[in-house]
Write a protein that holds these residues in place. Structure first.
Motif, PDB file in Angstrom:
ATOM      1  N   THR A   1     -16.716  15.588 -31.423  1.00 41.35           N
ATOM      2  CA  THR A   1     -17.089  14.194 -31.142  1.00 41.35           C
ATOM      3  C   THR A   1     -15.923  13.444 -30.502  1.00 41.35           C
ATOM      4  OG1 THR A   1     -18.744  14.133 -32.902  1.00 41.35           O
ATOM      5  CG2 THR A   1     -17.836  12.027 -32.174  1.00 41.35           C
ATOM      6  N   THR A   2     -14.696  13.745 -30.910  1.00 44.33           N
ATOM      7  CA  THR A   2     -13.527  13.123 -30.271  1.00 44.33           C
ATOM      8  C   THR A   2     -13.483  13.487 -28.794  1.00 44.33           C
ATOM      9  OG1 THR A   2     -12.270  13.172 -32.331  1.00 44.33           O
ATOM     10  CG2 THR A   2     -11.008  12.974 -30.290  1.00 44.33           C
ATOM     11  N   LEU A   3     -13.749  14.741 -28.474  1.00 43.53           N
ATOM     12  CA  LEU A   3     -13.767  15.166 -27.070  1.00 43.53           C
ATOM     13  C   LEU A   3     -14.866  14.433 -26.301  1.00 43.53           C
ATOM     14  CD1 LEU A   3     -12.747  16.977 -24.800  1.00 43.53           C
ATOM     15  CD2 LEU A   3     -14.272  18.781 -25.637  1.00 43.53           C
ATOM     16  N   LEU A   4     -16.042  14.309 -26.902  1.00 46.31           N
ATOM     17  CA  LEU A   4     -17.148  13.606 -26.248  1.00 46.31           C
ATOM     18  C   LEU A   4     -16.777  12.146 -25.988  1.00 46.31           C
ATOM     19  CD1 LEU A   4     -20.218  14.522 -25.605  1.00 46.31           C
ATOM     20  CD2 LEU A   4     -20.782  12.882 -27.393  1.00 46.31           C
ATOM     21  N   ARG A   5     -16.127  11.508 -26.946  1.00 48.54           N
ATOM     22  CA  ARG A   5     -15.760  10.100 -26.795  1.00 48.54           C
ATOM     23  C   ARG A   5     -14.654   9.918 -25.757  1.00 48.54           C
ATOM     24  NH1 ARG A   5     -17.669   6.599 -30.572  1.00 48.54           N
ATOM     25  NH2 ARG A   5     -15.823   5.276 -30.462  1.00 48.54           N
ATOM     26  N   CYS A   6     -13.797  10.912 -25.597  1.00 46.72           N
ATOM     27  CA  CYS A   6     -12.802  10.856 -24.521  1.00 46.72           C
ATOM     28  C   CYS A   6     -13.483  10.967 -23.154  1.00 46.72           C
ATOM     29  CB  CYS A   6     -11.771  11.974 -24.686  1.00 46.72           C
ATOM     30  SG  CYS A   6     -10.567  11.712 -26.013  1.00 46.72           S
ATOM     31  N   ILE A   7     -14.487  11.836 -23.050  1.00 53.70           N
ATOM     32  CA  ILE A   7     -15.226  11.968 -21.794  1.00 53.70           C
ATOM     33  C   ILE A   7     -15.972  10.673 -21.474  1.00 53.70           C
ATOM     34  CG2 ILE A   7     -17.053  13.236 -20.593  1.00 53.70           C
ATOM     35  CD1 ILE A   7     -16.379  15.633 -22.432  1.00 53.70           C
ATOM     36  N   ALA A   8     -16.553  10.062 -22.512  1.00 55.01           N
ATOM     37  CA  ALA A   8     -17.343   8.839 -22.320  1.00 55.01           C
ATOM     38  C   ALA A   8     -16.473   7.626 -22.012  1.00 55.01           C
ATOM     39  CB  ALA A   8     -18.175   8.567 -23.560  1.00 55.01           C
ATOM     40  N   GLY A   9     -15.199   7.668 -22.402  1.00 60.37           N
ATOM     41  CA  GLY A   9     -14.315   6.530 -22.172  1.00 60.37           C
ATOM     42  C   GLY A   9     -14.143   5.637 -23.376  1.00 60.37           C
ATOM     43  N   PHE A  10     -14.707   6.017 -24.533  1.00 59.88           N
ATOM     44  CA  PHE A  10     -14.540   5.217 -25.743  1.00 59.88           C
ATOM     45  C   PHE A  10     -13.193   5.482 -26.411  1.00 59.88           C
ATOM     46  CE2 PHE A  10     -19.298   5.978 -25.678  1.00 59.88           C
ATOM     47  CZ  PHE A  10     -19.581   4.772 -25.056  1.00 59.88           C
ATOM     48  N   LEU A  11     -12.560   6.600 -26.066  1.00 62.80           N
ATOM     49  CA  LEU A  11     -11.213   6.917 -26.505  1.00 62.80           C
ATOM     50  C   LEU A  11     -10.389   7.318 -25.287  1.00 62.80           C
ATOM     51  CD1 LEU A  11     -11.870   9.151 -29.671  1.00 62.80           C
ATOM     52  CD2 LEU A  11     -11.027   6.790 -29.668  1.00 62.80           C
ATOM     53  N   THR A  12      -9.100   7.036 -25.318  1.00 64.49           N
ATOM     54  CA  THR A  12      -8.194   7.438 -24.240  1.00 64.49           C
ATOM     55  C   THR A  12      -7.313   8.577 -24.730  1.00 64.49           C
ATOM     56  OG1 THR A  12      -8.152   5.197 -23.343  1.00 64.49           O
ATOM     57  CG2 THR A  12      -6.394   6.687 -22.656  1.00 64.49           C
ATOM     58  N   PRO A  13      -7.272   9.700 -24.024  1.00 69.54           N
ATOM     59  CA  PRO A  13      -6.424  10.814 -24.461  1.00 69.54           C
ATOM     60  C   PRO A  13      -4.948  10.414 -24.493  1.00 69.54           C
ATOM     61  CG  PRO A  13      -7.953  11.509 -22.736  1.00 69.54           C
ATOM     62  CD  PRO A  13      -8.027  10.019 -22.807  1.00 69.54           C
ATOM     63  N   ASP A  14      -4.199  11.043 -25.379  1.00 71.41           N
ATOM     64  CA  ASP A  14      -2.754  10.852 -25.418  1.00 71.41           C
ATOM     65  C   ASP A  14      -2.078  11.605 -24.279  1.00 71.41           C
ATOM     66  OD1 ASP A  14      -3.090   9.404 -27.770  1.00 71.41           O
ATOM     67  OD2 ASP A  14      -2.906  11.195 -29.019  1.00 71.41           O
ATOM     68  N   ALA A  15      -2.695  12.699 -23.857  1.00 71.00           N
ATOM     69  CA  ALA A  15      -2.156  13.508 -22.766  1.00 71.00           C
ATOM     70  C   ALA A  15      -3.303  14.247 -22.109  1.00 71.00           C
ATOM     71  CB  ALA A  15      -1.116  14.503 -23.296  1.00 71.00           C
ATOM     72  N   GLY A  16      -3.085  14.705 -20.877  1.00 67.51           N
ATOM     73  CA  GLY A  16      -4.113  15.437 -20.159  1.00 67.51           C
ATOM     74  C   GLY A  16      -4.884  14.570 -19.184  1.00 67.51           C
ATOM     75  N   ARG A  17      -5.856  15.186 -18.528  1.00 65.84           N
ATOM     76  CA  ARG A  17      -6.589  14.497 -17.475  1.00 65.84           C
ATOM     77  C   ARG A  17      -8.068  14.870 -17.538  1.00 65.84           C
ATOM     78  NH1 ARG A  17      -4.982  15.270 -11.181  1.00 65.84           N
ATOM     79  NH2 ARG A  17      -5.472  17.418 -11.748  1.00 65.84           N
ATOM     80  N   ILE A  18      -8.931  13.898 -17.237  1.00 66.22           N
ATOM     81  CA  ILE A  18     -10.378  14.103 -17.159  1.00 66.22           C
ATOM     82  C   ILE A  18     -10.846  13.665 -15.780  1.00 66.22           C
ATOM     83  CG2 ILE A  18     -12.637  13.520 -18.139  1.00 66.22           C
ATOM     84  CD1 ILE A  18     -11.216  12.872 -20.764  1.00 66.22           C
ATOM     85  N   ARG A  19     -11.552  14.547 -15.092  1.00 63.02           N
ATOM     86  CA  ARG A  19     -12.041  14.233 -13.753  1.00 63.02           C
ATOM     87  C   ARG A  19     -13.536  14.511 -13.653  1.00 63.02           C
ATOM     88  NH1 ARG A  19      -9.004  18.086 -10.072  1.00 63.02           N
ATOM     89  NH2 ARG A  19      -8.933  19.289 -12.002  1.00 63.02           N
ATOM     90  N   ILE A  20     -14.221  13.678 -12.893  1.00 65.91           N
ATOM     91  CA  ILE A  20     -15.584  13.976 -12.467  1.00 65.91           C
ATOM     92  C   ILE A  20     -15.522  14.213 -10.966  1.00 65.91           C
ATOM     93  CG2 ILE A  20     -17.896  13.047 -12.122  1.00 65.91           C
ATOM     94  CD1 ILE A  20     -17.822  11.894 -14.843  1.00 65.91           C
ATOM     95  N   GLU A  21     -15.779  15.459 -10.589  1.00 64.30           N
ATOM     96  CA  GLU A  21     -15.585  15.916  -9.213  1.00 64.30           C
ATOM     97  C   GLU A  21     -14.134  15.607  -8.806  1.00 64.30           C
ATOM     98  OE1 GLU A  21     -18.984  14.009  -7.414  1.00 64.30           O
ATOM     99  OE2 GLU A  21     -20.251  15.759  -7.806  1.00 64.30           O
ATOM    100  N   ASP A  22     -13.912  14.800  -7.779  1.00 63.24           N
ATOM    101  CA  ASP A  22     -12.541  14.530  -7.343  1.00 63.24           C
ATOM    102  C   ASP A  22     -11.953  13.244  -7.930  1.00 63.24           C
ATOM    103  OD1 ASP A  22     -12.237  16.795  -5.663  1.00 63.24           O
ATOM    104  OD2 ASP A  22     -13.458  15.822  -4.128  1.00 63.24           O
ATOM    105  N   ASP A  23     -12.719  12.552  -8.768  1.00 60.80           N
ATOM    106  CA  ASP A  23     -12.268  11.263  -9.293  1.00 60.80           C
ATOM    107  C   ASP A  23     -11.642  11.412 -10.687  1.00 60.80           C
ATOM    108  OD1 ASP A  23     -13.249   9.966  -7.047  1.00 60.80           O
ATOM    109  OD2 ASP A  23     -15.245   9.709  -7.931  1.00 60.80           O
ATOM    110  N   ASP A  24     -10.412  10.921 -10.822  1.00 62.12           N
ATOM    111  CA  ASP A  24      -9.739  10.907 -12.113  1.00 62.12           C
ATOM    112  C   ASP A  24     -10.264   9.725 -12.915  1.00 62.12           C
ATOM    113  OD1 ASP A  24      -7.973  10.679 -14.266  1.00 62.12           O
ATOM    114  OD2 ASP A  24      -6.286  11.447 -13.106  1.00 62.12           O
ATOM    115  N   ILE A  25     -10.948  10.014 -14.043  1.00 59.89           N
ATOM    116  CA  ILE A  25     -11.539   8.947 -14.868  1.00 59.89           C
ATOM    117  C   ILE A  25     -10.840   8.827 -16.210  1.00 59.89           C
ATOM    118  CG2 ILE A  25     -13.792   9.194 -13.751  1.00 59.89           C
ATOM    119  CD1 ILE A  25     -14.679  10.648 -16.389  1.00 59.89           C
TER     120      ILE A  25
END
Length: 347
Positions: free
Chosen positions: A44-68
Motif C-alpha cells: 500500500t505504501t508503494l501504491l500511495r507513492c505511485i498515486a502521489g499521496f506519499l513522496t519517496p525518500d529516494a528514487g524516481r517514479i516515471r509515467i512514460e517519459d515524465d518524472d512524476i
C-alpha cells in the motif's frame, strides 16, 4: 519505447521503520499487475507513492517519459479506487461518476454522456438516478470503478477494493473487473493480500515482503517456480522437503533418499500437494516412494487434503473426487513423487 510506469530504486521510511527499500518495477501499458503480500509488506505504501499521496525518500517514479516523483496527485495521469469506495453520499450515482469530467472542464451534457458510458461499461446504466446508499456493496464498488475510469486514465490503482465484499460476490467481481480491464486496455495495479485473488486476475504478480520485492512473475511462475522460501510458503500450500548433499551437482531427498541434479546451495525441494500421489500397486521407475501415516483428513467439497506424517515431516496431499472416508487417521499409506518435477529452493 519506455514502459508505461517505471519505478526506480524507490525507498520510503516512517521514523525508524523502512516501508520500502530500493524497489524497482516496470509496468507496461494494458498490464494487470497485482501487488501481493502480507500486512505491512509495503504494497500500500508503494501504491500511495505511485498515486502521489506519499513522496519517496529516494528514487524516481516515471509515467512514460515524465518524472512524476514529486508531482501532486491531480497532476498525474492516473486514478485510484479505494477500499472504502469514497462515494459522495448526497450525489446520485450519475453525478458521482460525472464529477471527474466536470472537474476537468467538461460541460454538464458532456459529463452526463460520459458518466452514462462509464456506468454502461460496469453494468449500472439503469441506476444513475439512485443514491449510493440505495446500492449493494458490489454495486457501490462498480460505481467507484466507473468514476475512476470515466476520464480514461493511463493507469488505474486499486487498493484492496473487493475486501469488504462477501466471498461469492468477491469472486464474481474478480471476473467482472478483469473483463472491464481487458475491454478498456488500461493498466491496473491491484493491491491485495489474497493470493487466490491475485492468481485469478493478474497478468503478473509482484510478491512483496518487508519493503522489498521477493519475486515478479506470471501466476504460473509464482506458483510453480517460487524464487524464495517466503514466496513458496506465502503462495499456496507447499511441501518443502530438505535436501542433503550427494556429491558435485547432486542432492538427496531427506525423504525416500532419491537423488536428483541440484546446483550448489539448494536446501529444499518443493512439491505442491497435488503433485504427491498415493501409491497403490506397481511403482513407475521415475517415482520415488516413502511410507507415511495419515494424521488428519480435511474434506471440502470435491477436494480432500490428507496430512501424512513421514518421519519428522508432515506432508499435505490433495486429491479430487475422494470422499475422505476412504483413508481414516492412522491409516498407513505409500506416497510417491517424481524428483524431476520438484522445484529446488536455496532459502
Amino acid at each position: 519505447m519506455p514502459p508505461l510506469l517505471s519505478i526506480d530504486a524507490v525507498s520510503k521510511s516512517f521514523a525508524a521503520h523502512r516501508a520500502l527499500a530500493e524497489v524497482d518495477l516496470a509496468v507496461e501499458a494494458g498490464e494487470f499487475i497485482a501487488l501481493l503480500g502480507p500486512s505491512g509488506c509495503g504494497k500500500t505504501t508503494l501504491l500511495r507513492c505511485i498515486a502521489g499521496f506519499l513522496t519517496p525518500d529516494a528514487g524516481r517514479i516515471r509515467i512514460e517519459d515524465d518524472d512524476i516523483t514529486h508531482a501532486p496527485p491531480y497532476r498525474r495521469p492516473l486514478n485510484t479506487v479505494f477500499q472504502s469506495y469514497a462515494l459522495f453520499p448526497h450525489m446520485s450515482v450519475a453525478d458521482n461518476v460525472g464529477y471527474g469530467p466536470r472537474r476537468a472542464g467538461a460541460g454538464r451534457r458532456e459529463a452526463q454522456e460520459r458518466a452514462n458510458e462509464a456506468l454502461a461499461l460496469v453494468g449500472l446504466e439503469e441506476m444513475g438516478t439512485r443514491l449510493p446508499s440505495a446500492l449493494s456493496g458490489g454495486q457501490q464498488q462498480r460505481v467507484a470503478l466507473a468514476r475512476a475510469i470515466v476520464n480514461r486514465p493511463k493507469l488505474l490503482l486499486l487498493d484492496e477494493p473487493l475486501s469488504a465484499l462477501d466471498l461469492k460476490l468477491r469472486r464474481r467481481m474478480q471476473i467482472e473487473l478483469k473483463h472491464i480491464q481487458e475491454k478498456l486496455g488500461i493498466a491496473f495495479i491491484f493491491v491485495t493480500h489474497d493470493q487466490e485473488e491475485a492468481m485469478a486476475m493478474a497478468d503478473r504478480i509482484v510478491v512483496m515482503n518487508a519493503g522489498r520485492i521477493e519475486q515478479t512473475g506470471t501466476p504460473e511462475a509464482i506458483y510453480r517456480a517460487p524464487a524464495t522460501r517466503f514466496v513458496a510458503e506465502f503462495v499456496g500450500e507447499p511441501n518443502l522437503i530438505p535436501l542433503e548433499p550427494a556429491g558435485p551437482g547432486r542432492a538427496r531427498l531427506a525423504l525416500g533418499g532419491a537423488e536428483l541434479p541440484a546446483a550448489s546451495g539448494m536446501r529444499f525441494a518443493m512439491a505442491r500437494p497435488e503433485d504427491i500421489v498415493l501409491i497403490d500397486g506397481s511403482v513407475p521407475d521415475d517415482v520415488a516412494t516413502f511410507p507415511g501415516t495419515v494424521e488428519e483428513v480435511l474434506a471440502i467439497g470435491p477436494l480432500t487434503t490428507l496430512f501424512v506424517r513421514c518421519g519428522a515431516a508432515v506432508l499435505k496431499v490433495a486429491r479430487l473426487g475422494m470422499s475422505g472416508a476412504e483413508l481414516a487417521p492412522g491409516s498407513t499409506v505409500t506416497l510417491g513423487l517424481r524428483p524431476a518435477a520438484l522445484h529446488l529452493i536455496a532459502e
